[in-house]
Each structure stands twice: as structure tokens, then as C-alpha cells.
Motif scaffolding. Structure first.
Motif, PDB file in Angstrom:
ATOM      1  N   ASN A   1       0.847  -1.189   0.000  1.00 18.86           N
ATOM      2  CA  ASN A   1       0.000   0.000   0.000  1.00 18.86           C
ATOM      3  C   ASN A   1       0.882   1.237   0.000  1.00 18.86           C
ATOM      4  O   ASN A   1       1.711   1.412   0.888  1.00 18.86           O
ATOM      5  CB  ASN A   1      -0.902  -0.004   1.234  1.00 18.86           C
ATOM      6  N   VAL A   2       0.721   2.084  -1.007  1.00 20.67           N
ATOM      7  CA  VAL A   2       1.481   3.325  -1.111  1.00 20.67           C
ATOM      8  C   VAL A   2       0.509   4.484  -0.942  1.00 20.67           C
ATOM      9  O   VAL A   2      -0.459   4.609  -1.694  1.00 20.67           O
ATOM     10  CB  VAL A   2       2.208   3.428  -2.468  1.00 20.67           C
ATOM     11  N   LEU A   3       0.763   5.326   0.048  1.00 21.29           N
ATOM     12  CA  LEU A   3      -0.108   6.456   0.338  1.00 21.29           C
ATOM     13  C   LEU A   3       0.470   7.722  -0.290  1.00 21.29           C
ATOM     14  O   LEU A   3       1.607   8.109   0.009  1.00 21.29           O
ATOM     15  CB  LEU A   3      -0.246   6.637   1.852  1.00 21.29           C
ATOM     16  N   TRP A   4      -0.298   8.354  -1.160  1.00 25.19           N
ATOM     17  CA  TRP A   4       0.141   9.604  -1.773  1.00 25.19           C
ATOM     18  C   TRP A   4       0.063  10.726  -0.743  1.00 25.19           C
ATOM     19  O   TRP A   4      -0.996  11.009  -0.186  1.00 25.19           O
ATOM     20  CB  TRP A   4      -0.714   9.939  -2.987  1.00 25.19           C
ATOM     21  N   VAL A   5       1.204  11.371  -0.470  1.00 22.12           N
ATOM     22  CA  VAL A   5       1.281  12.503   0.443  1.00 22.12           C
ATOM     23  C   VAL A   5       1.540  13.791  -0.338  1.00 22.12           C
ATOM     24  O   VAL A   5       0.912  14.816  -0.096  1.00 22.12           O
ATOM     25  CB  VAL A   5       2.380  12.267   1.505  1.00 22.12           C
ATOM     26  N   GLY A   6       2.466  13.729  -1.265  1.00 21.36           N
ATOM     27  CA  GLY A   6       2.735  14.869  -2.131  1.00 21.36           C
ATOM     28  C   GLY A   6       3.717  15.861  -1.540  1.00 21.36           C
ATOM     29  O   GLY A   6       3.753  16.084  -0.328  1.00 21.36           O
TER      30      GLY A   6
ATOM     31  N   ALA B   1      10.485  -4.316   9.336  1.00 23.11           N
ATOM     32  CA  ALA B   1       9.285  -3.972   8.560  1.00 23.11           C
ATOM     33  C   ALA B   1       9.606  -2.923   7.504  1.00 23.11           C
ATOM     34  O   ALA B   1       9.111  -2.986   6.370  1.00 23.11           O
ATOM     35  CB  ALA B   1       8.183  -3.468   9.490  1.00 23.11           C
ATOM     36  N   CYS B   2      10.440  -1.961   7.862  1.00 22.22           N
ATOM     37  CA  CYS B   2      10.858  -0.938   6.903  1.00 22.22           C
ATOM     38  C   CYS B   2      11.674  -1.564   5.779  1.00 22.22           C
ATOM     39  O   CYS B   2      11.459  -1.270   4.596  1.00 22.22           O
ATOM     40  CB  CYS B   2      11.662   0.139   7.628  1.00 22.22           C
ATOM     41  N   LEU B   3      12.606  -2.444   6.131  1.00 19.83           N
ATOM     42  CA  LEU B   3      13.442  -3.105   5.129  1.00 19.83           C
ATOM     43  C   LEU B   3      12.605  -3.956   4.183  1.00 19.83           C
ATOM     44  O   LEU B   3      12.813  -3.948   2.959  1.00 19.83           O
ATOM     45  CB  LEU B   3      14.491  -3.970   5.820  1.00 19.83           C
ATOM     46  N   ASP B   4      11.655  -4.702   4.740  1.00 19.30           N
ATOM     47  CA  ASP B   4      10.825  -5.577   3.907  1.00 19.30           C
ATOM     48  C   ASP B   4       9.958  -4.761   2.949  1.00 19.30           C
ATOM     49  O   ASP B   4       9.783  -5.129   1.778  1.00 19.30           O
ATOM     50  CB  ASP B   4       9.948  -6.466   4.786  1.00 19.30           C
ATOM     51  N   ALA B   5       9.411  -3.647   3.448  1.00 12.54           N
ATOM     52  CA  ALA B   5       8.602  -2.795   2.575  1.00 12.54           C
ATOM     53  C   ALA B   5       9.459  -2.186   1.471  1.00 12.54           C
ATOM     54  O   ALA B   5       9.021  -2.060   0.320  1.00 12.54           O
ATOM     55  CB  ALA B   5       7.931  -1.697   3.397  1.00 12.54           C
ATOM     56  N   SER B   6      10.690  -1.822   1.813  1.00  4.14           N
ATOM     57  CA  SER B   6      11.594  -1.265   0.808  1.00  4.14           C
ATOM     58  C   SER B   6      11.908  -2.291  -0.272  1.00  4.14           C
ATOM     59  O   SER B   6      11.912  -1.973  -1.472  1.00  4.14           O
ATOM     60  CB  SER B   6      12.890  -0.794   1.471  1.00  4.14           C
ATOM     61  N   ALA B   7      12.169  -3.529   0.139  1.00  2.00           N
ATOM     62  CA  ALA B   7      12.460  -4.583  -0.836  1.00  2.00           C
ATOM     63  C   ALA B   7      11.275  -4.800  -1.769  1.00  2.00           C
ATOM     64  O   ALA B   7      11.443  -4.967  -2.989  1.00  2.00           O
ATOM     65  CB  ALA B   7      12.808  -5.876  -0.108  1.00  2.00           C
TER      66      ALA B   7
ATOM     67  N   ASP C   1       6.953   1.009  10.577  1.00  2.00           N
ATOM     68  CA  ASP C   1       5.951  -0.052  10.497  1.00  2.00           C
ATOM     69  C   ASP C   1       5.722  -0.534   9.066  1.00  2.00           C
ATOM     70  O   ASP C   1       4.816  -1.328   8.812  1.00  2.00           O
ATOM     71  CB  ASP C   1       4.630   0.411  11.111  1.00  2.00           C
ATOM     72  N   GLY C   2       6.538  -0.056   8.129  1.00  2.00           N
ATOM     73  CA  GLY C   2       6.397  -0.466   6.736  1.00  2.00           C
ATOM     74  C   GLY C   2       5.487   0.428   5.915  1.00  2.00           C
ATOM     75  O   GLY C   2       5.287   0.174   4.722  1.00  2.00           O
ATOM     76  N   THR C   3       4.940   1.483   6.529  1.00  2.00           N
ATOM     77  CA  THR C   3       4.123   2.441   5.784  1.00  2.00           C
ATOM     78  C   THR C   3       4.960   3.098   4.694  1.00  2.00           C
ATOM     79  O   THR C   3       6.093   3.520   4.941  1.00  2.00           O
ATOM     80  CB  THR C   3       3.574   3.525   6.729  1.00  2.00           C
ATOM     81  N   ILE C   4       4.397   3.192   3.489  1.00  2.00           N
ATOM     82  CA  ILE C   4       5.097   3.827   2.370  1.00  2.00           C
ATOM     83  C   ILE C   4       4.338   5.083   1.965  1.00  2.00           C
ATOM     84  O   ILE C   4       3.153   5.022   1.637  1.00  2.00           O
ATOM     85  CB  ILE C   4       5.213   2.886   1.158  1.00  2.00           C
TER      86      ILE C   4
END
Length: 238
Positions: free
Chosen positions: A2-7, A97-103, A55-58
């Protein structure tokens, strides 16, 4: 994913004639919320395409069709997709969690740009470290800072995900969140039609559905005030 657009307002309009040929890895030296605030401030003249929390939030700050103000180098800014990671200081770890989301994000980028694998070899690979980019003064970014990024882990895991990725044609739906011609609103392209979005939560809901289906829903920009390609897209889909 899940990628959240922040801008962020801090980016080039387009890529100034360059194409994407690498990913640049960064460390925030802090938390995702602080990075959100810095990138939202026009006076900071700083941004990245993505930022990943503990927490892996992108979060996505800049459309991949635009260059970000990330690498302190004109050519790299315009030819990279830059990823920031929470961590990089005492008391602020760069978590699994951050590393896994990045991968996962890196593997998705590689698939979309047709890269069979990801590798770091100074500036000769398709994964760069910010500290290696000419012009930067961030000597510890991303891996040499306290609680820095485990570069080998994210690249190895991304390549493992790529090895199991569907081949071209098995997952070729063109779906995206689109900003058209620098207009303030967003639209959802479902592969055949454009749907105008009227509330920011609609973007989040669409991304949650895509995630549940094992897909990524990228956010991109098509056209500008000077080059209204978004208008041509609307016409083509009528």
C-alpha cells in the motif's frame, strides 16, 4: 503493498530529458512524520519519491514522472527513483518492517522499468547509495549512519521477490492514480477508463483494494500546463 500519496511541492516538472535508470537509497536520520513535514515545506527544497516508516508504511511525495530534489546532483535527481527510510540515528532503528517494505517497493519498481535484477556496484549498478553520488555531503547515507540501512538485505530480498515475479503479460493491467495537467484533483485509471476522484480517502481505498489483490497502484502525473498530455489521454479514452 500500500502506497499512500502525500505529495510534495519540491520537484522538477518532468525529468528534463532523462530516463529512470537507477534507485537511490537514503536514510531519514529521523522519523517518517518529520520527513513528511520537511518535504511538505517549499522552503526546504528537499524531497524524495518515496519514504518508508518503521511499520512499513510507504508514503509517496513525488510522481515517478518527475525528478525529485533528493540527491544533490542534477543528473541523478532526474534519472533516479529515490527512497527514504526511517532510522539513521541513535534511538531510531531501521526496522525489519521498513526493510521488507523497501524490498517490495524496489522489486515493484524493477518490474515496471524492465530490470531483471537489482545490484549495487558504486554508480555502475542500478541501485545507488546517496553517499556515493557526486555533490552530496551526506557521508553516512544510507548505510554508515547509526541504525543505518542494511543495503545487502533489501537488495537480496528484492531480487528474491523479482525471481518469483509474474512474467510480462501475466500481470499487465495498466492501473494508476493520475494527476492530469497539474490539476488539483486526481483520477483513477482502471485500464480502460478515467474516474474522477472527489475525496482523498478514495485514493486510500483504491490502494487498499489493490494491495488485497496483490497489486501495486502507482501514482503518476500525465501532462502539465505547458504540455497537456493529460488532455490527450482524456480524449483517447472517450
Amino acid at each position: 503493498m500500500n502506497v499512500l500519496w502525500v505529495g510534495s511541492p519540491n520537484h522538477y516538472q518532468g525529468r528534463n530529458g532523462y530516463g529512470v535508470d537507477h534507485i537511490t537509497l537514503h536514510i531519514m536520520v529521523g522519523h517518517l512524520a518529520g520527513t513528511d513535514a520537511v518535504f511538505a515545506n517549499p522552503g526546504s527544497t528537499a524531497s524524495a519519491h518515496y519514504g518508508i516508516g518503521a511499520d512499513g508504511t510507504i508514503h509517496q511525495y513525488v510522481a515517478e514522472t518527475d525528478g525529485s530534489y533528493s540527491d544533490a546532483n542534477w543528473e541523478s535527481n532526474n534519472s533516479t527513483i529515490s527512497i527514504e527510510h526511517e532510522g539513521g540515528m541513535d534511538g531510531v532503528p531501521c526496522t525489519r518492517a521498513c526493510l521488507d517494505a523497501s524490498a517490495e517497493l524496489m522489486a515493484d519498481i524493477a518490474r515496471r522499468y524492465g530490470w531483471d535484477r537489482l545490484w549495487h556496484e558504486g554508480l555502475d549498478g542500478n541501485v545507488w547509495l546517496h553517499r556515493e553520488v557526486p555533490g552530496t555531503d551526506h557521508a553516512g547515507c544510507p548505510d554508515l549512519a547509526p541504525n543505518g540501512l542494511d543495503v545487502d538485505y533489501v537488495i537480496d530480498k528484492a531480487n528474491a521477490l523479482l525471481a518469483g515475479a509474474p512474467s510480462a503479460g501475466e500481470d499487465d493491467d495498466m492501473q494508476a492514480i493520475i494527476q492530469i495537467n497539474d490539476e488539483p484533483g486526481l483520477a483513477y485509471f482502471d485500464g480502460s477508463r478515467l474516474h474522477t476522484l472527489t475525496h482523498p480517502d478514495q485514493v486510500t481505498a483504491l490502494q487498499l483494494v489493490a494491495q488485497a489483490c496483490g497489486r501495486t497502484l502507482p501514482a503518476i502525473k500525465v501532462g502539465s500546463d505547458q504540455a497537456p498530455w493529460g488532455t490527450r489521454l482524456r480524449e483517447a479514452l472517450q
